[in-house]
Design a protein around this motif. Structure first.
Motif, PDB file in Angstrom:
ATOM      1  N   SER A  29       0.810  -1.217   0.000  1.00 30.99           N
ATOM      2  CA  SER A  29       0.000   0.000   0.000  1.00 30.99           C
ATOM      3  C   SER A  29       0.842   1.265   0.000  1.00 30.99           C
ATOM      4  O   SER A  29       0.288   2.374  -0.104  1.00 30.99           O
ATOM      5  N   TYR A  30       2.140   1.098   0.130  1.00 31.41           N
ATOM      6  CA  TYR A  30       3.031   2.246   0.216  1.00 31.41           C
ATOM      7  C   TYR A  30       4.024   2.266  -0.940  1.00 31.41           C
ATOM      8  O   TYR A  30       4.453   1.209  -1.413  1.00 31.41           O
ATOM      9  N   GLY A  31       4.390   3.454  -1.366  1.00 34.32           N
ATOM     10  CA  GLY A  31       5.605   3.581  -2.128  1.00 34.32           C
ATOM     11  C   GLY A  31       6.748   3.524  -1.135  1.00 34.32           C
ATOM     12  O   GLY A  31       6.673   4.112  -0.057  1.00 34.32           O
ATOM     13  N   LEU A  32       7.792   2.814  -1.472  1.00 27.69           N
ATOM     14  CA  LEU A  32       8.869   2.557  -0.519  1.00 27.69           C
ATOM     15  C   LEU A  32      10.197   3.017  -1.089  1.00 27.69           C
ATOM     16  O   LEU A  32      10.424   2.960  -2.297  1.00 27.69           O
ATOM     17  N   GLY A  33      11.050   3.468  -0.198  1.00 23.36           N
ATOM     18  CA  GLY A  33      12.353   3.909  -0.658  1.00 23.36           C
ATOM     19  C   GLY A  33      13.420   3.673   0.385  1.00 23.36           C
ATOM     20  O   GLY A  33      13.150   3.664   1.583  1.00 23.36           O
ATOM     21  N   TRP A  34      14.607   3.439  -0.105  1.00 22.91           N
ATOM     22  CA  TRP A  34      15.786   3.411   0.740  1.00 22.91           C
ATOM     23  C   TRP A  34      16.618   4.652   0.409  1.00 22.91           C
ATOM     24  O   TRP A  34      16.844   4.960  -0.768  1.00 22.91           O
ATOM     25  N   PHE A  35      17.054   5.314   1.441  1.00 30.73           N
ATOM     26  CA  PHE A  35      17.894   6.491   1.316  1.00 30.73           C
ATOM     27  C   PHE A  35      19.123   6.293   2.205  1.00 30.73           C
ATOM     28  O   PHE A  35      19.134   5.423   3.071  1.00 30.73           O
ATOM     29  N   ARG A  36      20.130   7.101   1.993  1.00 27.61           N
ATOM     30  CA  ARG A  36      21.301   7.031   2.863  1.00 27.61           C
ATOM     31  C   ARG A  36      21.839   8.434   3.110  1.00 27.61           C
ATOM     32  O   ARG A  36      21.649   9.349   2.308  1.00 27.61           O
ATOM     33  N   GLN A  37      22.505   8.545   4.233  1.00 28.19           N
ATOM     34  CA  GLN A  37      23.084   9.822   4.599  1.00 28.19           C
ATOM     35  C   GLN A  37      24.460   9.595   5.204  1.00 28.19           C
ATOM     36  O   GLN A  37      24.595   8.960   6.255  1.00 28.19           O
ATOM     37  N   ALA A  38      25.469  10.085   4.504  1.00 30.86           N
ATOM     38  CA  ALA A  38      26.847  10.005   4.979  1.00 30.86           C
ATOM     39  C   ALA A  38      27.142  11.232   5.842  1.00 30.86           C
ATOM     40  O   ALA A  38      26.474  12.258   5.715  1.00 30.86           O
ATOM     41  N   PRO A  39      28.128  11.151   6.718  1.00 30.94           N
ATOM     42  CA  PRO A  39      28.470  12.294   7.573  1.00 30.94           C
ATOM     43  C   PRO A  39      28.732  13.551   6.764  1.00 30.94           C
ATOM     44  O   PRO A  39      29.494  13.533   5.791  1.00 30.94           O
ATOM     45  N   GLY A  40      28.074  14.627   7.143  1.00 35.78           N
ATOM     46  CA  GLY A  40      28.274  15.902   6.478  1.00 35.78           C
ATOM     47  C   GLY A  40      27.580  16.050   5.137  1.00 35.78           C
ATOM     48  O   GLY A  40      27.763  17.063   4.457  1.00 35.78           O
ATOM     49  N   LYS A  41      26.791  15.060   4.776  1.00 36.09           N
ATOM     50  CA  LYS A  41      26.105  15.114   3.482  1.00 36.09           C
ATOM     51  C   LYS A  41      24.597  15.051   3.680  1.00 36.09           C
ATOM     52  O   LYS A  41      24.107  14.655   4.740  1.00 36.09           O
ATOM     53  N   GLU A  42      23.877  15.426   2.644  1.00 38.25           N
ATOM     54  CA  GLU A  42      22.424  15.360   2.684  1.00 38.25           C
ATOM     55  C   GLU A  42      21.959  13.924   2.448  1.00 38.25           C
ATOM     56  O   GLU A  42      22.671  13.108   1.861  1.00 38.25           O
ATOM     57  N   ARG A  43      20.750  13.666   2.892  1.00 40.05           N
ATOM     58  CA  ARG A  43      20.154  12.366   2.630  1.00 40.05           C
ATOM     59  C   ARG A  43      19.909  12.218   1.133  1.00 40.05           C
ATOM     60  O   ARG A  43      19.366  13.119   0.490  1.00 40.05           O
ATOM     61  N   GLU A  44      20.308  11.060   0.586  1.00 40.76           N
ATOM     62  CA  GLU A  44      20.173  10.846  -0.852  1.00 40.76           C
ATOM     63  C   GLU A  44      19.407   9.562  -1.150  1.00 40.76           C
ATOM     64  O   GLU A  44      19.450   8.595  -0.395  1.00 40.76           O
ATOM     65  N   PHE A  45      18.752   9.600  -2.288  1.00 35.24           N
ATOM     66  CA  PHE A  45      17.983   8.446  -2.757  1.00 35.24           C
ATOM     67  C   PHE A  45      18.916   7.314  -3.145  1.00 35.24           C
ATOM     68  O   PHE A  45      19.952   7.533  -3.773  1.00 35.24           O
ATOM     69  N   VAL A  46      18.507   6.096  -2.790  1.00 34.65           N
ATOM     70  CA  VAL A  46      19.260   4.900  -3.170  1.00 34.65           C
ATOM     71  C   VAL A  46      18.416   3.998  -4.069  1.00 34.65           C
ATOM     72  O   VAL A  46      18.843   3.629  -5.162  1.00 34.65           O
TER      73      VAL A  46
END
Length: 123
Positions: free
Chosen positions: A30-47
């Motif tokens: 029922s959901y759109g799903l996503g994995w994201f990641r965030q490295a130190p000092g960086k913005e969260r990014e789509f994976v």
């Protein structure tokens, strides 16, 4: 809705990991799903992303061919299989869920988030 991510750890370059995100509330399809990641000092990014219902998948260029997103409707869980890991994959990984249709890659377009699981890849 609650999302509980797990499966992170410390691995060497070239190793594999599988992240899991257990979704409560509605069925995972029922959901759109996503994995994201965030490295130190960086913005969260789509994976990686998986749209609701149809289940089409999308990947960031940096992980295409190495990572696979999937869902298990019976377990209400979304997975991120990560192969051939590289040091640049080191980050805290977050799962997100959205109620809308269609693919979205911006974190702000996701309605719910898990707490994050840390992945460290040593060279």
């Amino acid at each position: 809705v609650q999302l509980q991510a797990s499966g992170g750890g410390l691995v060497q370059a070239g190793d594999s990991l599988r992240l899991s995100c257990a979704v409560s509330g509605r069925t995972v399809s029922s959901y759109g799903l996503g994995w994201f990641r965030q490295a130190p000092g960086k913005e969260r990014e789509f994976v990686a992303g998986l749209v609701k219902a149809a289940g089409s998948t999308y990947y960031a260029d940096s992980v295409k061919g190495r990572f696979t997103i999937s869902r298990d409707n019976a377990k209400n869980t979304v997975y991120l299989q990560m192969n051939s890991l590289k040091p640049e994959d080191t980050a805290v990984y977050y799962c997100g869920a959205r109620l809308g249709y269609g693919f979205r890659r911006l974190p702000g377009e996701y309605d719910y988030w898990g707490q994050g699981t840390e992945v460290t890849v040593s060279s």
